[in-house]
Each structure stands twice: as structure tokens, then as C-alpha cells.
Design a protein around this motif. Structure first.
Motif, PDB file in Angstrom:
ATOM      1  N   PRO A  26       0.806  -1.233   0.000  1.00 25.15           N
ATOM      2  CA  PRO A  26       0.000   0.000   0.000  1.00 25.15           C
ATOM      3  C   PRO A  26       0.831   1.272   0.000  1.00 25.15           C
ATOM      4  O   PRO A  26       0.313   2.337  -0.346  1.00 25.15           O
ATOM      5  CB  PRO A  26      -0.827  -0.131   1.286  1.00 25.15           C
ATOM      6  CG  PRO A  26      -0.052  -1.081   2.148  1.00 25.15           C
ATOM      7  CD  PRO A  26       0.610  -2.043   1.213  1.00 25.15           C
ATOM      8  N   ALA A  27       2.111   1.180   0.351  1.00 22.23           N
ATOM      9  CA  ALA A  27       2.964   2.369   0.287  1.00 22.23           C
ATOM     10  C   ALA A  27       3.202   2.789  -1.161  1.00 22.23           C
ATOM     11  O   ALA A  27       3.325   3.977  -1.463  1.00 22.23           O
ATOM     12  CB  ALA A  27       4.294   2.095   0.987  1.00 22.23           C
ATOM     13  N   ARG A  28       3.246   1.805  -2.061  1.00 18.38           N
ATOM     14  CA  ARG A  28       3.430   2.086  -3.492  1.00 18.38           C
ATOM     15  C   ARG A  28       2.096   2.214  -4.211  1.00 18.38           C
ATOM     16  O   ARG A  28       1.940   3.060  -5.104  1.00 18.38           O
ATOM     17  CB  ARG A  28       4.252   0.974  -4.143  1.00 18.38           C
ATOM     18  CG  ARG A  28       5.689   0.890  -3.705  1.00 18.38           C
ATOM     19  CD  ARG A  28       6.362  -0.339  -4.314  1.00 18.38           C
ATOM     20  NE  ARG A  28       6.321  -0.328  -5.778  1.00 18.38           N
ATOM     21  CZ  ARG A  28       6.599  -1.398  -6.523  1.00 18.38           C
ATOM     22  NH1 ARG A  28       6.910  -2.553  -5.955  1.00 18.38           N
ATOM     23  NH2 ARG A  28       6.556  -1.312  -7.840  1.00 18.38           N
ATOM     24  N   PHE A  29       1.146   1.356  -3.852  1.00 22.35           N
ATOM     25  CA  PHE A  29      -0.147   1.319  -4.528  1.00 22.35           C
ATOM     26  C   PHE A  29      -1.253   1.297  -3.470  1.00 22.35           C
ATOM     27  O   PHE A  29      -1.494   0.267  -2.840  1.00 22.35           O
ATOM     28  CB  PHE A  29      -0.251   0.079  -5.419  1.00 22.35           C
ATOM     29  CG  PHE A  29       0.753   0.038  -6.533  1.00 22.35           C
ATOM     30  CD1 PHE A  29       0.532   0.731  -7.717  1.00 22.35           C
ATOM     31  CD2 PHE A  29       1.936  -0.685  -6.397  1.00 22.35           C
ATOM     32  CE1 PHE A  29       1.457   0.697  -8.749  1.00 22.35           C
ATOM     33  CE2 PHE A  29       2.866  -0.727  -7.416  1.00 22.35           C
ATOM     34  CZ  PHE A  29       2.630  -0.032  -8.594  1.00 22.35           C
ATOM     35  N   PRO A  30      -1.920   2.420  -3.253  1.00 21.97           N
ATOM     36  CA  PRO A  30      -2.983   2.478  -2.237  1.00 21.97           C
ATOM     37  C   PRO A  30      -4.117   1.515  -2.556  1.00 21.97           C
ATOM     38  O   PRO A  30      -4.428   1.252  -3.719  1.00 21.97           O
ATOM     39  CB  PRO A  30      -3.456   3.937  -2.312  1.00 21.97           C
ATOM     40  CG  PRO A  30      -2.317   4.681  -2.931  1.00 21.97           C
ATOM     41  CD  PRO A  30      -1.678   3.721  -3.888  1.00 21.97           C
ATOM     42  N   TYR A  31      -4.740   0.994  -1.509  1.00 20.80           N
ATOM     43  CA  TYR A  31      -5.876   0.097  -1.673  1.00 20.80           C
ATOM     44  C   TYR A  31      -7.102   0.853  -2.179  1.00 20.80           C
ATOM     45  O   TYR A  31      -7.213   2.071  -2.051  1.00 20.80           O
ATOM     46  CB  TYR A  31      -6.223  -0.572  -0.343  1.00 20.80           C
ATOM     47  CG  TYR A  31      -5.162  -1.503   0.192  1.00 20.80           C
ATOM     48  CD1 TYR A  31      -4.476  -2.376  -0.641  1.00 20.80           C
ATOM     49  CD2 TYR A  31      -4.855  -1.523   1.555  1.00 20.80           C
ATOM     50  CE1 TYR A  31      -3.517  -3.234  -0.145  1.00 20.80           C
ATOM     51  CE2 TYR A  31      -3.896  -2.386   2.066  1.00 20.80           C
ATOM     52  CZ  TYR A  31      -3.227  -3.237   1.205  1.00 20.80           C
ATOM     53  OH  TYR A  31      -2.278  -4.087   1.702  1.00 20.80           O
ATOM     54  N   SER A  32      -8.038   0.092  -2.720  1.00 16.00           N
ATOM     55  CA  SER A  32      -9.299   0.672  -3.172  1.00 16.00           C
ATOM     56  C   SER A  32     -10.092   1.201  -1.977  1.00 16.00           C
ATOM     57  O   SER A  32     -10.171   0.534  -0.937  1.00 16.00           O
ATOM     58  CB  SER A  32     -10.127  -0.390  -3.897  1.00 16.00           C
ATOM     59  OG  SER A  32     -11.461   0.053  -4.083  1.00 16.00           O
ATOM     60  N   PRO A  33     -10.706   2.359  -2.094  1.00 18.93           N
ATOM     61  CA  PRO A  33     -11.515   2.879  -0.983  1.00 18.93           C
ATOM     62  C   PRO A  33     -12.766   2.042  -0.717  1.00 18.93           C
ATOM     63  O   PRO A  33     -13.360   2.149   0.357  1.00 18.93           O
ATOM     64  CB  PRO A  33     -11.882   4.296  -1.448  1.00 18.93           C
ATOM     65  CG  PRO A  33     -11.754   4.262  -2.932  1.00 18.93           C
ATOM     66  CD  PRO A  33     -10.642   3.302  -3.224  1.00 18.93           C
ATOM     67  N   THR A  34     -13.154   1.188  -1.667  1.00 24.89           N
ATOM     68  CA  THR A  34     -14.346   0.351  -1.483  1.00 24.89           C
ATOM     69  C   THR A  34     -13.984  -1.095  -1.130  1.00 24.89           C
ATOM     70  O   THR A  34     -14.828  -1.975  -1.217  1.00 24.89           O
ATOM     71  CB  THR A  34     -15.205   0.358  -2.760  1.00 24.89           C
ATOM     72  OG1 THR A  34     -14.434  -0.160  -3.857  1.00 24.89           O
ATOM     73  CG2 THR A  34     -15.668   1.774  -3.088  1.00 24.89           C
ATOM     74  N   ARG A  35     -12.744  -1.339  -0.706  1.00 23.13           N
ATOM     75  CA  ARG A  35     -12.296  -2.703  -0.388  1.00 23.13           C
ATOM     76  C   ARG A  35     -13.102  -3.296   0.759  1.00 23.13           C
ATOM     77  O   ARG A  35     -13.623  -2.570   1.618  1.00 23.13           O
ATOM     78  CB  ARG A  35     -10.811  -2.689  -0.025  1.00 23.13           C
ATOM     79  CG  ARG A  35     -10.489  -1.872   1.224  1.00 23.13           C
ATOM     80  CD  ARG A  35      -8.987  -1.695   1.381  1.00 23.13           C
ATOM     81  NE  ARG A  35      -8.632  -0.896   2.555  1.00 23.13           N
ATOM     82  CZ  ARG A  35      -8.610   0.432   2.568  1.00 23.13           C
ATOM     83  NH1 ARG A  35      -8.956   1.116   1.489  1.00 23.13           N
ATOM     84  NH2 ARG A  35      -8.259   1.079   3.670  1.00 23.13           N
ATOM     85  N   HIS A  36     -13.178  -4.637   0.778  1.00 20.10           N
ATOM     86  CA  HIS A  36     -13.920  -5.314   1.837  1.00 20.10           C
ATOM     87  C   HIS A  36     -13.039  -5.651   3.031  1.00 20.10           C
ATOM     88  O   HIS A  36     -13.541  -6.029   4.085  1.00 20.10           O
ATOM     89  CB  HIS A  36     -14.587  -6.586   1.299  1.00 20.10           C
ATOM     90  CG  HIS A  36     -13.631  -7.682   0.950  1.00 20.10           C
ATOM     91  ND1 HIS A  36     -12.811  -7.625  -0.157  1.00 20.10           N
ATOM     92  CD2 HIS A  36     -13.356  -8.860   1.561  1.00 20.10           C
ATOM     93  CE1 HIS A  36     -12.078  -8.726  -0.221  1.00 20.10           C
ATOM     94  NE2 HIS A  36     -12.385  -9.491   0.809  1.00 20.10           N
ATOM     95  N   LEU A  37     -11.712  -5.549   2.872  1.00 14.05           N
ATOM     96  CA  LEU A  37     -10.799  -5.720   3.999  1.00 14.05           C
ATOM     97  C   LEU A  37      -9.490  -5.011   3.690  1.00 14.05           C
ATOM     98  O   LEU A  37      -9.214  -4.660   2.541  1.00 14.05           O
ATOM     99  CB  LEU A  37     -10.557  -7.201   4.316  1.00 14.05           C
ATOM    100  CG  LEU A  37      -9.967  -8.127   3.252  1.00 14.05           C
ATOM    101  CD1 LEU A  37      -8.455  -7.963   3.137  1.00 14.05           C
ATOM    102  CD2 LEU A  37     -10.281  -9.576   3.583  1.00 14.05           C
ATOM    103  N   THR A  38      -8.685  -4.807   4.738  1.00 12.63           N
ATOM    104  CA  THR A  38      -7.400  -4.128   4.595  1.00 12.63           C
ATOM    105  C   THR A  38      -6.294  -5.067   5.055  1.00 12.63           C
ATOM    106  O   THR A  38      -6.028  -5.194   6.252  1.00 12.63           O
ATOM    107  CB  THR A  38      -7.369  -2.830   5.425  1.00 12.63           C
ATOM    108  OG1 THR A  38      -8.434  -1.974   4.998  1.00 12.63           O
ATOM    109  CG2 THR A  38      -6.038  -2.108   5.247  1.00 12.63           C
TER     110      THR A  38
END
Length: 256
Positions: A26-38
Motif C-alpha cells: 500500500p505504500a506504493r499502490f494504495p488500496y481501493s476505498p471500497t475494499r472489503h478488507l485491509t
């Protein structure tokens, strides 16, 4: 056949394919804001060490659903891992994907897709699952040789999914895959402890659980492939990993 692993690695001395793993950075590629988990980070460097330790020489990088349908991370990770030794499974939005984008995915080493049932709120609704599968089949119909994977937590749905698969997916020639032992349960998850030690009385017939007969019928006919991955989803004794199994370390198959 996989190439030999470096000397001194005993687990897969003749090399191996890791058939399902993720990279999360996630430091290089942020997660989707609509993700179901982190999920926690599982980086290229960590995976390189994992491969070296086990003797894995090739891998199938599976796009983490936490990145949504943005595959920029996936194509970058494939290059980082060495495109000549890495295949990838992507995620698409079937409503917006274009033939040009699909062609670019193929050139980037992507050989199939996984269906994000969370996008359709379909994890617990068999009719919505069929809708999601139908949309993805339509989108990749011309992607010769591609597979399509989907995973759900209701094995009893297979009784209704089987005729749908036979009538709407099989004729397209798209190879259908379900991950993680089809999320069928092993003995430890089907049994109730009968003592303080956690031991179970009697034997449990894992083949009697809902969905097994339909899954086996589809497999025997060559219409479904069940991926041997994420054993922690099938049994209490196995270790967990993020986002459906694997993390930086996945599920290996010997290439010897």
C-alpha cells in the motif's frame, strides 16, 4: 517443467510453481476505498525470500481484491517478479473494460481473471453470483485461453450453479476455477469437539456435505478446476493469510 531450484533447497529441489499468492504494497499502490478488507503489507522483497527458502521458481500472482479493479499494481508486480517466470490473474470491471485494455492485460502476462463477488454484493446470493459470472463471461469471451475464478462461502449454491455453468459458461470455452478447496470444509471444521482435549468422536464424511457431488461432477467432466490453496479456509489447523489466502507466501506445486 519448472527449472531447478538453487542448490541446498530441499523442499522443492527441482523447482515449483506457487499457484496462488498476493503482493500487497500500500505504500506504493494504495488500496481501493471500497475494499472489503485491509490486509497487511506483503511485499516483493518478502516474497522473494519466501521463494528462495522453499525453492519456488515460478508463480501465479493473484490480484488482491483489496486493490479493486485497478490492476496497475498487478502489472508492476509482475515485472518486479520477472515476467518470464510469473503469470497473473487480474480483476476487471466488466461494465467498463475495453478490448484494448484486455489485450494490454494479455501482453502484461495476465492469463485470466477472478470475479469480485463483493462488488456485486453477491457473496450470499446465488442469483447475483450468476449475474456477476454472466457479466464477466461476456467481457472476456474473446480472450482465448483465459480462465475465470470465483470463490464463495455457500457450497449449497453449487446445486443451482451447476446447470447455469453447463448452459452459459461451458459453451464459451472459458476455464472455470474455484479457489481454496472450493471452501469446502475439512474434518476439523465439520466436527464438533466432544471432550476438553478437542477430540472428536466418530468419523465425519466430508463427501456428504452440500456441493461436493456437483463440484465433483463438474470436475470429472473437465468443466471446473478446484485450486488447492489457502488450507486455513478448510481446516482449523492451518495458518491464516490475508485476502483469501497466500499473502506473500502462497501455495506451491512441485515442478519436478
Amino acid at each position: 517443467m519448472a527449472e531447478p531450484a538453487p542448490a541446498g533447497l530441499a523442499l522443492f529441489p527441482h523447482g515449483a510453481w506457487d499457484v496462488h499468492h498476493h503482493i500487497f504494497d500500500p505504500a506504493r499502490f494504495p488500496y481501493s476505498p471500497t475494499r472489503h478488507l485491509t490486509p497487511p503489507p506483503a511485499t516483493i522483497a518478502e516474497y522473494a525470500e519466501f521463494k528462495k527458502k522453499l525453492g519456488i521458481t515460478h508463480s501465479v500472482l493473484t490480484h488482491g481484491l483489496s486493490y479493486g479493479a485497478d490492476i496497475s499494481s498487478l502489472t508492476s508486480f509482475v515485472c518486479d517478479l520477472d515476467k518470464s517466470k510469473t503469470k497473473a490473474i487480474g480483476v476487471i470491471d466488466p461494465e467498463t473494460i475495453t478490448p484494448t485494455q484486455l489485450h494490454q492485460m494479455q501482453k502484461a502476462g495476465i492469463v485470466g481473471i477472478r470475479v469480485n463477488l463483493y462488488q456485486y454484493s453477491a457473496m450470499h446470493d446465488v442469483d447475483l453470483q450468476k449475474e456477476a459470472l454472466r457479466a464477466h463471461v461476456t467481457a472476456i469471451r474473446d480472450c482465448q485461453g483465459w480462465s475465470m475464478a470465483f470463490t464463495h462461502v455457500h457450497p449449497e449454491f453449487w446445486a443451482e450453479l451447476k446447470p447455469f455453468i453447463l448452459s452459459e459458461i461451458v459453451p464459451t470455452g472459458i476455464r472455470l476455477v474455484t479457489d481454496h478447496f472450493a471452501l469446502l470444509k475439512g474434518v476439523s471444521m465439520l466436527s464438533e469437539p466432544t471432550s476438553a482435549s478437542g477430540e472428536n468422536a466418530g468419523e465425519v464424511d466430508v463427501l456428504a456435505q452440500p456441493g461436493v457431488a456437483e463440484i465433483l461432477d463438474l470436475m470429472r467432466a473437465g468443466h471446473l478446476y478446484v485450486k488447492i490453496s489457502a488450507p486455513y479456509r478448510a481446516a482449523y489447523a492451518a495458518d491464516e493469510g490475508p485476502d483469501g489466502g497466500g499473502g506473500a507466501g502462497g501455495d506451491a506445486v512441485s515442478g519436478g
